[in-house]
Design a protein around this motif. Structure first.
Motif, PDB file in Angstrom:
ATOM      1  N   ASP A 162       0.886  -1.316   0.088  1.00 45.30           N
ATOM      2  CA  ASP A 162       0.138  -0.014   0.150  1.00 45.30           C
ATOM      3  C   ASP A 162       0.695   1.150   0.247  1.00 45.30           C
ATOM      4  OD1 ASP A 162      -2.636  -1.261  -0.078  1.00 45.30           O
ATOM      5  OD2 ASP A 162      -2.567  -1.484   2.034  1.00 45.30           O
ATOM      6  N   ILE A 163       1.908   1.113   0.744  1.00 41.55           N
ATOM      7  CA  ILE A 163       2.795   2.263   0.690  1.00 41.55           C
ATOM      8  C   ILE A 163       3.341   2.804  -0.625  1.00 41.55           C
ATOM      9  CG2 ILE A 163       5.159   3.130   1.434  1.00 41.55           C
ATOM     10  CD1 ILE A 163       4.470   1.719   4.252  1.00 41.55           C
ATOM     11  N   ASP A 164       3.724   1.580  -1.171  1.00 46.21           N
ATOM     12  CA  ASP A 164       4.098   1.735  -2.593  1.00 46.21           C
ATOM     13  C   ASP A 164       3.036   2.287  -3.693  1.00 46.21           C
ATOM     14  OD1 ASP A 164       6.401   0.955  -4.583  1.00 46.21           O
ATOM     15  OD2 ASP A 164       4.791  -0.388  -5.554  1.00 46.21           O
ATOM     16  N   ARG A 165       2.011   2.119  -3.368  1.00 45.42           N
ATOM     17  CA  ARG A 165       0.926   2.179  -4.450  1.00 45.42           C
ATOM     18  C   ARG A 165       0.618   3.770  -4.139  1.00 45.42           C
ATOM     19  NH1 ARG A 165      -1.122  -2.941  -4.005  1.00 45.42           N
ATOM     20  NH2 ARG A 165      -2.108  -2.869  -1.882  1.00 45.42           N
ATOM     21  N   TRP A 166       0.751   4.149  -2.792  1.00 42.18           N
ATOM     22  CA  TRP A 166       0.508   5.582  -2.331  1.00 42.18           C
ATOM     23  C   TRP A 166       1.692   6.404  -2.789  1.00 42.18           C
ATOM     24  CZ3 TRP A 166      -0.194   4.042   3.380  1.00 42.18           C
ATOM     25  CH2 TRP A 166      -1.574   3.405   3.567  1.00 42.18           C
ATOM     26  N   ALA A 167       2.970   5.860  -3.094  1.00 38.72           N
ATOM     27  CA  ALA A 167       3.968   6.597  -3.582  1.00 38.72           C
ATOM     28  C   ALA A 167       3.786   6.715  -5.008  1.00 38.72           C
ATOM     29  CB  ALA A 167       5.219   5.832  -3.260  1.00 38.72           C
ATOM     30  N   LYS A 168       3.485   5.780  -5.714  1.00 39.62           N
ATOM     31  CA  LYS A 168       2.942   5.927  -7.069  1.00 39.62           C
ATOM     32  C   LYS A 168       1.914   6.964  -7.560  1.00 39.62           C
ATOM     33  CE  LYS A 168       1.449   3.209 -11.034  1.00 39.62           C
ATOM     34  NZ  LYS A 168       0.885   1.855 -11.552  1.00 39.62           N
ATOM     35  N   SER A 169       0.871   6.884  -6.789  1.00 37.88           N
ATOM     36  CA  SER A 169      -0.121   7.975  -7.011  1.00 37.88           C
ATOM     37  C   SER A 169       0.477   9.142  -6.924  1.00 37.88           C
ATOM     38  CB  SER A 169      -1.187   7.501  -5.915  1.00 37.88           C
ATOM     39  OG  SER A 169      -2.216   8.533  -6.284  1.00 37.88           O
ATOM     40  N   MET A 170       1.256   9.311  -5.692  1.00 37.88           N
ATOM     41  CA  MET A 170       1.850  10.961  -5.619  1.00 37.88           C
ATOM     42  C   MET A 170       2.821  11.408  -6.673  1.00 37.88           C
ATOM     43  SD  MET A 170       1.532  11.271  -1.381  1.00 37.88           S
ATOM     44  CE  MET A 170       2.293   9.911  -0.967  1.00 37.88           C
TER      45      MET A 170
END
Length: 259
Positions: free
Chosen positions: A39-47
């Motif tokens: 989830d942290i990786d997905r949040w980073a990708k989105s930002m």
């Protein structure tokens, strides 16, 4: 390759640095007990994508990794100190988490890392280790002055880490940064003053003190990327991208968001 940035490029570097810092600031606030590393990786990708930036990691395939990396952020838990590949792991109370992020914005890269304890449990030894890397980072930045050399920065960093009682690995350390994430000069976390490349205004450096509690030996995880302490001890890592100026150093990766 060693790049010296123009005034215009330095302006873009500041934007990239603020973006990296703000993303890390946001992710630290979201990383709670039960948070999944993916989830942290997905949040980073989105930002990153929302900001119109490009990940330095997704297609990264150096000789020391089993590339391409394929993720947007490095996530190291406890004994994982460098190049932590995000996995399907949920954070537990007291975990020591390191987040390392590099992005390219308008053609210029910035790189930063933070370590912190997740949840309510705060093991004293882990807190002390994180604080030691942060002190070492401040010492390295403070050593930047007109006429300084890479060895002066390395000596300042290594002195703090050694005095705190930690073994120092010099295989991986800080580096030049600019139009690409990793450039010369290499900035080891231990060195001799007065040696090495002479700093010039316009040079960007990513300084990154990191330590392992009781060893200087790394082992590579089965994923081909994650570097862990050979003894299984905890680890910590702090990093800023700085710009060399006529007077000293400007830290580019400080968050502008308000907590």
């Amino acid at each position: 390759m060693i790049e010296i940035l123009s005034r215009t490029e330095l302006g873009r570097a500041k934007e990239a640095g603020a973006l990296v810092a703000n993303i890390l600031h946001t992710l630290k606030g979201r990383a709670t007990v039960g948070t999944n590393l993916l989830d942290i990786d997905r949040w980073a990708k989105s930002m990153i994508l929302e900001a119109g930036a490009v990940s330095c990691y997704v297609d990264y395939a150096p000789s020391f990794g089993r590339g391409p990396f394929g993720h947007y952020i490095c996530t190291g838990v406890n004994d994982a100190v460098l190049h932590g590949l995000p996995t399907d792991y949920k954070l537990a109370d007291g975990d020591l988490l390191t987040l390392d992020l590099a992005v390219l914005k308008d053609g210029i890269a910035a790189d930063s890392a933070i370590s912190f304890i997740v949840g309510e449990s705060k093991p004293a030894e882990s807190v002390a280790m994180i604080e030691a890397t942060e002190r070492a980072l401040r010492a390295g930045i403070a050593a930047v002055r007109p006429g300084a050399r890479i060895g002066d920065l390395s000596y300042a960093i290594g002195s703090v880490l050694s005095e705190a009682g930690y073994p120092v690995n010099t295989e991986f350390g800080g580096h030049g940064i600019g139009s690409t994430m990793h450039q010369e000069p290499h900035v080891p976390n231990m060195g001799r003053p007065g040696r090495g490349y002479k700093l010039r205004p316009g040079l960007l450096l990513a300084l990154e003190p990191w330590v392992m509690a009781d060893t200087a030996q790394l082992v590579t995880d089965a994923d081909g990327w994650t570097l862990r302490s050979a003894t299984g001890c905890r680890t910590a890592h702090s990093e800023h991208t700085i710009a060399i100026t006529n007077d000293g150093a400007e830290i580019l990766t400080l968050p502008t968001l308000v907590s």
